[in-house]
Design an enzyme around this catalytic site. Structure first.
Site, PDB file in Angstrom:
ATOM      1  N   LYS A 138       1.597   9.467  -5.089  1.00  0.00           N
ATOM      2  CA  LYS A 138       0.199   9.081  -4.858  1.00  0.00           C
ATOM      3  C   LYS A 138      -0.767  10.232  -5.112  1.00  0.00           C
ATOM      4  O   LYS A 138      -0.501  11.367  -4.712  1.00  0.00           O
ATOM      5  CB  LYS A 138       0.072   8.605  -3.414  1.00  0.00           C
ATOM      6  CG  LYS A 138      -1.348   8.323  -2.961  1.00  0.00           C
ATOM      7  CD  LYS A 138      -1.351   7.782  -1.540  1.00  0.00           C
ATOM      8  CE  LYS A 138      -2.772   7.575  -1.033  1.00  0.00           C
ATOM      9  NZ  LYS A 138      -2.806   6.851   0.248  1.00  0.00           N
ATOM     10  N   ASP A 196       0.844  -1.201   0.000  1.00  0.00           N
ATOM     11  CA  ASP A 196       0.000   0.000   0.000  1.00  0.00           C
ATOM     12  C   ASP A 196       0.877   1.248   0.000  1.00  0.00           C
ATOM     13  O   ASP A 196       1.600   1.497   0.970  1.00  0.00           O
ATOM     14  CB  ASP A 196      -0.907  -0.029   1.242  1.00  0.00           C
ATOM     15  CG  ASP A 196      -2.081   0.925   1.099  1.00  0.00           C
ATOM     16  OD1 ASP A 196      -1.998   1.875   0.299  1.00  0.00           O
ATOM     17  OD2 ASP A 196      -3.076   0.717   1.806  1.00  0.00           O
ATOM     18  N   ASP A 197       0.823   2.009  -1.062  1.00  0.00           N
ATOM     19  CA  ASP A 197       1.582   3.266  -1.170  1.00  0.00           C
ATOM     20  C   ASP A 197       3.091   3.036  -1.266  1.00  0.00           C
ATOM     21  O   ASP A 197       3.881   3.891  -0.851  1.00  0.00           O
ATOM     22  CB  ASP A 197       1.311   4.216   0.020  1.00  0.00           C
ATOM     23  CG  ASP A 197      -0.136   4.683   0.099  1.00  0.00           C
ATOM     24  OD1 ASP A 197      -0.945   4.267  -0.745  1.00  0.00           O
ATOM     25  OD2 ASP A 197      -0.448   5.467   1.015  1.00  0.00           O
ATOM     26  N   SER A 231      -8.446   1.738   5.103  1.00  0.00           N
ATOM     27  CA  SER A 231      -7.067   2.133   5.365  1.00  0.00           C
ATOM     28  C   SER A 231      -6.738   2.146   6.857  1.00  0.00           C
ATOM     29  O   SER A 231      -7.597   2.447   7.694  1.00  0.00           O
ATOM     30  CB  SER A 231      -6.802   3.529   4.790  1.00  0.00           C
ATOM     31  OG  SER A 231      -6.927   3.504   3.396  1.00  0.00           O
ATOM     32  N   ARG A 251      -7.686  -1.094  -5.920  1.00  0.00           N
ATOM     33  CA  ARG A 251      -8.209  -2.406  -5.520  1.00  0.00           C
ATOM     34  C   ARG A 251      -9.436  -2.779  -6.355  1.00  0.00           C
ATOM     35  O   ARG A 251      -9.637  -3.950  -6.706  1.00  0.00           O
ATOM     36  CB  ARG A 251      -8.548  -2.392  -4.022  1.00  0.00           C
ATOM     37  CG  ARG A 251      -7.286  -2.394  -3.195  1.00  0.00           C
ATOM     38  CD  ARG A 251      -7.412  -1.667  -1.865  1.00  0.00           C
ATOM     39  NE  ARG A 251      -6.153  -0.991  -1.589  1.00  0.00           N
ATOM     40  CZ  ARG A 251      -5.094  -1.577  -1.036  1.00  0.00           C
ATOM     41  NH1 ARG A 251      -5.174  -2.822  -0.642  1.00  0.00           N
ATOM     42  NH2 ARG A 251      -3.976  -0.921  -0.873  1.00  0.00           N
ATOM     43  N   CYS A 273      -5.726   4.253  -3.231  1.00  0.00           N
ATOM     44  CA  CYS A 273      -5.997   2.907  -2.702  1.00  0.00           C
ATOM     45  C   CYS A 273      -7.263   2.221  -3.225  1.00  0.00           C
ATOM     46  O   CYS A 273      -7.197   1.133  -3.800  1.00  0.00           O
ATOM     47  CB  CYS A 273      -6.081   2.968  -1.187  1.00  0.00           C
ATOM     48  SG  CYS A 273      -4.707   3.808  -0.381  1.00  0.00           S
ATOM     49  N   ASP A 294      -0.316  -0.732  -4.730  1.00  0.00           N
ATOM     50  CA  ASP A 294      -1.611  -0.205  -5.196  1.00  0.00           C
ATOM     51  C   ASP A 294      -1.502   1.176  -5.841  1.00  0.00           C
ATOM     52  O   ASP A 294      -2.363   1.582  -6.605  1.00  0.00           O
ATOM     53  CB  ASP A 294      -2.633  -0.161  -4.049  1.00  0.00           C
ATOM     54  CG  ASP A 294      -2.291   0.871  -2.976  1.00  0.00           C
ATOM     55  OD1 ASP A 294      -1.106   1.239  -2.827  1.00  0.00           O
ATOM     56  OD2 ASP A 294      -3.220   1.311  -2.268  1.00  0.00           O
ATOM     57  N   ASN A 295      -0.440   1.919  -5.495  1.00  0.00           N
ATOM     58  CA  ASN A 295      -0.233   3.269  -6.068  1.00  0.00           C
ATOM     59  C   ASN A 295       1.147   3.732  -5.638  1.00  0.00           C
ATOM     60  O   ASN A 295       1.834   3.055  -4.866  1.00  0.00           O
ATOM     61  CB  ASN A 295      -1.323   4.252  -5.613  1.00  0.00           C
ATOM     62  CG  ASN A 295      -1.539   4.304  -4.114  1.00  0.00           C
ATOM     63  OD1 ASN A 295      -2.545   3.797  -3.612  1.00  0.00           O
ATOM     64  ND2 ASN A 295      -0.612   4.875  -3.386  1.00  0.00           N
ATOM     65  N   HIS A 348     -11.191  -2.374   1.235  1.00  0.00           N
ATOM     66  CA  HIS A 348     -11.428  -0.995   0.795  1.00  0.00           C
ATOM     67  C   HIS A 348     -12.393  -0.842  -0.377  1.00  0.00           C
ATOM     68  O   HIS A 348     -12.277   0.089  -1.187  1.00  0.00           O
ATOM     69  CB  HIS A 348     -10.084  -0.299   0.450  1.00  0.00           C
ATOM     70  CG  HIS A 348     -10.087   1.153   0.865  1.00  0.00           C
ATOM     71  ND1 HIS A 348      -9.047   2.013   0.641  1.00  0.00           N
ATOM     72  CD2 HIS A 348     -11.041   1.886   1.503  1.00  0.00           C
ATOM     73  CE1 HIS A 348      -9.333   3.199   1.116  1.00  0.00           C
ATOM     74  NE2 HIS A 348     -10.543   3.150   1.645  1.00  0.00           N
ATOM     75  N   HIS A 350       1.476   2.035   4.074  1.00  0.00           N
ATOM     76  CA  HIS A 350       0.573   3.182   4.206  1.00  0.00           C
ATOM     77  C   HIS A 350       0.749   3.758   5.608  1.00  0.00           C
ATOM     78  O   HIS A 350       0.834   3.012   6.579  1.00  0.00           O
ATOM     79  CB  HIS A 350      -0.868   2.684   4.005  1.00  0.00           C
ATOM     80  CG  HIS A 350      -1.899   3.752   3.844  1.00  0.00           C
ATOM     81  ND1 HIS A 350      -2.238   4.621   4.862  1.00  0.00           N
ATOM     82  CD2 HIS A 350      -2.690   4.078   2.794  1.00  0.00           C
ATOM     83  CE1 HIS A 350      -3.191   5.437   4.436  1.00  0.00           C
ATOM     84  NE2 HIS A 350      -3.489   5.137   3.179  1.00  0.00           N
ATOM     85  N   LYS A 380      -6.141  -5.443   3.490  1.00  0.00           N
ATOM     86  CA  LYS A 380      -7.030  -4.305   3.212  1.00  0.00           C
ATOM     87  C   LYS A 380      -7.953  -4.578   2.023  1.00  0.00           C
ATOM     88  O   LYS A 380      -7.494  -4.918   0.940  1.00  0.00           O
ATOM     89  CB  LYS A 380      -6.158  -3.087   2.924  1.00  0.00           C
ATOM     90  CG  LYS A 380      -6.890  -1.828   2.524  1.00  0.00           C
ATOM     91  CD  LYS A 380      -5.901  -0.670   2.551  1.00  0.00           C
ATOM     92  CE  LYS A 380      -6.376   0.554   1.833  1.00  0.00           C
ATOM     93  NZ  LYS A 380      -5.378   1.635   1.921  1.00  0.00           N
TER      94      LYS A 380
HETATM   95 MG    MG Z   1      -2.534   3.025  -1.424  1.00  0.00          MG
END
Ligand code: MG
Length: 484
Positions: free
Chosen positions: A326, A39-40, A156, A82, A78, A305-306, A133, A253, A131
């Site tokens: 992001k 994540d991130d 998150s 997903r 995020c 994810d990003n 989301h 994240h 996660k």
């Molecule tokens: Mg993310």
């Protein structure tokens, strides 16, 4: 055929279906799939992507033994990412171009067909750890969308009462004090569009097991290790049947947390510690596959994810040579690390700069599992297997990639850029049309530093038309959001 023989055959077939490994048409076992989704995490945050100060031997080994993508795309944040991964669609196509907060009244529509739902009819055991989301009401949670099991946070890890934007109160507890101190140090408290303007998130953060809340505001220093343990257990439990494991780490994240074992270990502060713990987790999973003899039956994909949340300073990652992070459609916001490993099936030690994206995972896995890709609806992803398996002259199945930014619910899809193999055109809405504003040569200028739109007006016009045509089609066929 005698009746007795016939009955015996039916019984044998039934036993095989119930107990034996699921077989595809050519009698080879179906592959297992594992997606490790961070994540991130930025493009530059792994050793094999050039990080100068984060050590990731296990993930680097994955790359050595498999395929490393250098033009692999996600959505810029995020939730939409997903949504794309689960459905094979650009997020606005399914009205999921935004992040869901706690206790949302909307989520992924029940008629959407997730990757888990594509694989399940092929005999796959399915689990998501981490996660989700895509909505936290029961209707929208993983068990209603193709997963047999769930363990993790439904949104998150910063959507909890220890967010530094929470109003200050008297006698705050140690966690809140630590969160404020960290935010002051890193210089940012999360002023993103999904954050309440006047505060943080008052509700406790639920850790869920299947559809039950098992803990509120869990100790996040234990998350990476506990997720890993659940993953190892799921793999062992399903060693004799095909499985799909979606391991969506909470980290890196913000707020960042790491176990004692990894605290202070890296040369890149807390962020580096967190990545190195994720690397340890990847090593445990690869070891488990090997120990169980599942190496050559399991395709493992590692991606993010990003891009990095740069606003958080040293608690955010690095996009390496890429511009932005992001939330943006600069390459740093959406181009992410991606590695695929499947010994004996994917050639080792290759990399590709062909365009690929997380929307392609669904059709690719479906193809390998002998599953049906939903045909009655638009799916934006394409099967990457010819490219991944190194077939001669295989190119990206995408003549163009479309960079959708965030779009609030019930607002039009927000197409902000388009690229082909070489050129990327940034767009702004101009009435009902899209107008190109900046043009970059990604082959010669991956950092997007020199706008060439005045030098190549014809290229800009061509990409503008491509973007307009695609976006018109998408807008005309947007599928609805799920609503309570
Ligand atoms: Mg993310």
């Amino acid at each position: 055929m005698k009746l007795q023989t016939c009955v015996l055959m039916i019984l044998a077939t039934t036993w095989l279906l119930a107990c034996g490994p699921a077989l595809s048409a050519d009698s080879t076992p179906k592959p297992n799939f594992i997606i490790i989704f961070t994540d991130d995490q930025g493009y530059g945050d792994l050793g094999c992507y050039g990080s100068p100060n984060i050590v990731t031997p296990n993930i680097d080994r994955m790359a050595d033994e498999g395929l490393r993508f250098t033009s692999f795309y996600a959505a810029p944040f995020c939730g939409p990412s997903r949504a794309s991964l689960m459905t094979g669609c650009y997020a606005p196509r399914i009205s999921l171009g935004f992040n869901h907060g706690p206790r949302a009244k909307t989520g992924i529509h029940p008629d959407e067909i997730t990757l888990a739902e594509v694989l399940k009819p092929q005999g796959y055991a399915t689990m998501i750890i981490g996660k989700w989301h895509l909505g936290d009401a029961p209707e929208f949670l993983p068990l209603r969308h193709g997963f047999d099991k769930y363990y993790g946070l439904p949104f998150s890890n910063d959507m909890w009462p220890y967010h530094p934007r929470m109003p200050v109160t008297e006698n705050e507890d140690a966690r809140m004090i630590a969160a404020r101190k960290r935010a002051a140090y890193t210089g940012f408290a999360g002023q993103g569009s999904c954050y309440p303007k006047d505060g943080g998130f008052p509700y406790p953060l639920p850790l869920m097991s299947d559809d039950q809340v098992v803990e509120l505001n869990p100790d996040q220093t234990k998350l990476t290790a506990s997720y890993t343990q659940k993953a190892l257990e799921f793999i062992a439990e399903n060693r004799d049947r095909p499985f799909f494991l979606y391991l969506a780490h909470a980290m890196p994240h913000v707020p960042l947390f790491v176990s004692d074992k990894f605290n202070g270990r890296s040369r890149r502060g807390l962020y580096g510690d967190v990545i190195e713990e994720i690397d340890w987790s990847v090593g445990r999973i690869l070891d488990r596959l090997k120990d169980l003899g599942l190496d050559d039956r399991t395709l493992v994909v590692y991606t993010s994810d990003n891009g990095p949340w740069l606003d958080y300073g040293i608690d955010g990652g690095s996009a390496g040579p890429l511009r932005g992070g992001k939330g943006s459609v600069w390459e740093g916001g959406v181009r992410v690390p991606a590695i695929a490993r499947w010994p004996g099936h994917l050639p080792a030690g290759r990399s590709t700069c062909e365009i690929a994206a997380n929307i392609d995972i669904l059709p690719t896995f479906a193809g390998l599992a002998g599953a049906r890709v939903p045909a009655e609806r638009a799916i934006d992803g394409r099967n990457l297997w010819p490219l991944m398996s190194g077939q001669p002259d295989a190119e990206s199945p995408h003549p163009a990639f479309y960079y959708y930014a965030g779009s609030p619910p019930d607002r039009p899809a927000n197409l902000r850029a388009v690229r082909d193999r070489r050129w990327k055109l940034h767009l702004v809405p101009d009435g009902p049309r899209l107008r190109g504003t900046e043009l970059y040569d990604l082959e010669g200028d991956v950092s997007e530093t020199r706008n060439r739109i005045d030098d190549y007006p014809d290229v800009a016009k061509r990409l503008e038309a491509t973007a307009q045509q695609f976006n018109d089609e998408l807008q005309a066929h947007v599928r609805p959001l799920g609503r309570l």
